[in-house]
Motif scaffolding. Structure first.
Motif, PDB file in Angstrom:
ATOM      1  N   MET C   1       0.839  -1.209   0.000  1.00  0.00           N
ATOM      2  CA  MET C   1       0.000   0.000   0.000  1.00  0.00           C
ATOM      3  C   MET C   1       0.866   1.249   0.000  1.00  0.00           C
ATOM      4  O   MET C   1       1.948   1.282   0.552  1.00  0.00           O
ATOM      5  N   LYS C   2       0.324   2.276  -0.592  1.00  0.00           N
ATOM      6  CA  LYS C   2       1.080   3.519  -0.692  1.00  0.00           C
ATOM      7  C   LYS C   2       0.545   4.586   0.261  1.00  0.00           C
ATOM      8  O   LYS C   2      -0.592   4.514   0.705  1.00  0.00           O
ATOM      9  N   ASP C   3       1.360   5.566   0.549  1.00  0.00           N
ATOM     10  CA  ASP C   3       0.971   6.662   1.415  1.00  0.00           C
ATOM     11  C   ASP C   3       0.218   7.719   0.614  1.00  0.00           C
ATOM     12  O   ASP C   3       0.458   7.904  -0.572  1.00  0.00           O
ATOM     13  N   ALA C   4      -0.653   8.412   1.277  1.00  0.00           N
ATOM     14  CA  ALA C   4      -1.518   9.363   0.587  1.00  0.00           C
ATOM     15  C   ALA C   4      -1.188  10.795   0.973  1.00  0.00           C
ATOM     16  O   ALA C   4      -0.775  11.087   2.081  1.00  0.00           O
ATOM     17  N   ALA C  30       5.339   3.824  -0.890  1.00  0.00           N
ATOM     18  CA  ALA C  30       5.486   3.433   0.501  1.00  0.00           C
ATOM     19  C   ALA C  30       5.066   1.975   0.657  1.00  0.00           C
ATOM     20  O   ALA C  30       4.695   1.525   1.729  1.00  0.00           O
TER      21      ALA C  30
END
Lengths: 292, 292, 292, 292
Positions: C1-4, C30
């Protein structure tokens, strides 16, 4: 290297702290742990004060009338740190305080400071103890009894073997404005104020004596219980005795200058003006001695 | 005698306060009112400081990057009072402040102090201005932008014609304990701390420069916005850079001693220990100059 | 999952925050980092409020006379968290605030709350904004102008789609004691007091209107600049208008009950008694609506 | 009309306040003074609470291990005032408190509240008592003994004959961030936090039990004395037990829900984040009962 703790080696520990009864000893095997604080430092910068701040502790303080009273203090304790030492041993301050707790007063400050210097391997030591102090006070007419609270502070330093003590009191007062009284057809604005007095002295002085000296200089002193006959008294006394912050701070200075036991003082008065949202302020220092 | 007010007599009042544009004049008939403050005093006690305390006012302060920023200050203003004068004129402080409000900075402090001395007929004047100051700060990895707040204070005094200025910053930091890191299998206790730095200087210094100097000495500086990649960065940076309060206060002192523009400083670090309910504290003074 | 992160995807970002111009996007990789907050929770306990507290930020608030004024706020922002979610995303509160900062008022609170609910995936959202607010005020006789400061607070909540707003003002006043005036030959004790008024309403209300309503009920209101003729006026006005805390709190309640726009209020008055070191207090609630 | 005072008419006054031993009597001739407070009021507005606020008093509180301990409280006392009465009798609160001072605890709150209602001719009465509370605590490895301080608050109300009591504790804790630990190669940010727990209950509960319940839910509890072996222990315990504010507030809620004696609670956790200058916050209420 092992970790050190205060241990009682004589006596019963019941009375005030007696350094003969205690020694610092290594009480458990901490040899596997590196003692980072004790490493050398190479920045060549000595530290004036290092220690703990804002530790709350119950304490017993001297009471002129009752011998002693129980209260709660916020305590700061510092020592100096020579340029070649990396860190101090923070836990020893708390241990030492725990031993001294039963008896805290101007009279025992020299002992505490000497022990701090010794147990922390320092050349100077400082302690600051702030606490509410209570005095029974009778209303002026009804004689109704209540307790007044005053925030007090004892500050001590030792440097080589010279001990420097400062005693501080914060005393709430009532002040009536002379200008307002003079120019108004009826009434005069008045307000609560706070006097902050700090003193150095030759012989021991009672906190209570400093508080009473301040209260005598106000337009009127304040009380915790006032019945109607008292309220009439304090209103009329204040009105007949109007004072600016300038007057109050000067009247305190005049009294202190008369007292040969006082070697230094400074005093401020801050009035929580009833006609403004800011305060009026005046400050006098006797000069001469540097601040602690 | 009549009451006095500041009145603009020239210019448009739009720019910074220009004393040529204003004069104190008697604007209404107050001749029926006794001027109690102006009466003589016979106690023979001069007052070091008299004035107003804790007046909140919106101010504009210099901003290194944007020219200026809006903030809100708590302001104290005092003058001395000779032994022969009964009282000062409290309302003039507020009037003068109101005129100077558009531009408040170290650069205009000399003007304000000179005007205070002049309009209050004093030999010395003091002003203390405390305010939150904001700086934009990018997160170290994500570059996400937030604002950091720092409590700052400018203190100025004038005595005869000599002006003394002190610039103060309070900078929140993060510190990781070297001892805890060394002796523990995993982790190390760390905490928020607060650095309080006061400086005197030869040439004007930016508040921002002092703040950045302090932030560079911490285990890691703190941010208002941190995404996960940033949180990883600051955690690892702090862990690889453990410092006692003693280390931080010394590293700041080392930097300040290198700066020939700084003529005096003192600096304290207070760590809100994550393992205690009291704080660790260290303090260094460069010595030499007395406190303002 | 990626950071927002919040990114602007349209417009120029110059005006007030327009949600159409922004979207949350994943801006850097991320994916190697576990998103602990997003994991499921099995304790089966929902959290009423989770978020950030005591963030200082410069804000612009509506000003009845000048359109807007700059000030500095302490801000709390919370959302609820369902029982099945482990944690919230703390950084998004600060990012969202940064976008909304240019325009903060009761009028924009609904927008902020809606965005908080949306970006934090929550069912309810809360925001509390405390700030000093300034009003120009002329002295009653000399017409000398100064600024008065009032601590204000705006509190908003959204629950489903229902928005609940509370506007709070703290107004310093002067009160003269009727009992003291009645029983004393001369004078009457008086003091600064603080009124704390909270209101709910149908249509938008100005902070200034609430402040002025309170000031009209005092023995006399307070000022930042008072010349001698003004001081005479406020002293005499207060003396001819003595009020207990009970009187002031009641007179405010009477005024508020007449106002059909006010749907709920509570109000307290606290007098910093000039004859005591404790305060006198009175409190009235209109009842009915629960606290926010 | 004459003024009234509490007078002891039986017993020796040494034990806890016994209402049989006291009566209110008229002790001096105040018949010349108008009793303004006792006049009728025609505004038709009842006052929910009127009384005194922020009176500091030394008190004795119950101690689970030692029977009792001395501390210092800030006290608020209020009663309601019917719409037809102009004012309450403020001095009676202080007089009553002075009599009850020897024994202040949840156990005596019903007595105080009943007496307040009776002596002030009220239908409801409220008392709020805030004080530091101390517990001896041994370091986890060295067994070194220190005192921990906790700010506590007892709040009581009586309405008709129904007494409502709330016990509050503020407990400092240490928390280690699970996200930071998970994503970082070394270390994890951690910080001091403060838990604020309020409870209603069926049977008497010890303050100490609530404090210990909270401390068990932290990443690690905090201590006043920690030697190096203890510091290693608390660092490693915290690191192996990482918790968000969300986790701590939930774990406390889970424990409280199991306790059949607790009829209502709310609890907040505020972390003084070591990586930010603002705080993280979470709050859970058990719902149901209204706030006191």
């Amino acid at each position: 290297m092992k970790d050190a703790l205060f241990r009682r080696v004589a006596g019963d520990g019941a009375g005030p702290y007696d350094p003969q009864e205690y020694r610092i000893e290594e009480v458990f095997d901490a040899s596997c742990m590196k003692d980072v604080q004790s490493e050398p430092d190479h920045r060549n910068v000595a530290i004036n004060k290092v220690g703990i701040k804002n530790l709350r502790y119950p304490v017993t303080v001297l009471d002129r009338d009752k011998g002693q009273q129980y209260t709660v203090a916020a305590i700061n304790m510092y020592v100096d740190l020579p340029h070649e030492c990396k860190g101090t041993h923070m836990s020893r301050f708390v241990e030492l305080l725990h031993l001294f707790r039963p008896k805290l007063s101007l009279k025992t400050f020299s002992d505490i400071l000497t022990q701090m210097k010794s147990h922390l391997d320092a050349r100077s030591a400082h302690i600051e103890v702030t606490f509410p102090f209570f005095m029974e006070k009778q209303a002026p007419v009804s004689q109704s009894i209540g307790l007044m609270d005053y925030t007090c502070r004892l500050v001590g330093s030792i440097n080589s073997s010279k001990v420097d003590l400062v005693s501080e009191v914060r005393v709430p007062i009532s002040s009536v404005c002379p200008c307002s009284r003079e120019i108004s057809v009826h009434g005069a604005h008045n307000q609560r104020g706070m006097v902050h007095l700090r003193t150095r002295f030759k012989r021991f002085i009672w906190i209570e004596d400093m508080i009473e000296l301040v209260e005598r200089t106000a337009s009127c002193d304040v009380y915790s219980v006032l019945k109607r006959a008292d309220e009439k008294y304090v209103t009329e006394r204040g009105f007949s005795n109007p004072k600016f912050v300038e007057d109050i701070v000067r009247d305190i200075a005049v009294e202190l200058k008369k007292d040969k036991n006082i070697t230094w003082f400074d005093v401020s008065v801050e009035n929580f003006e009833s006609i403004h949202n800011h305060n009026a302020y005046a400050y006098i220092s006797s000069g001469g001695q540097p601040e602690i």
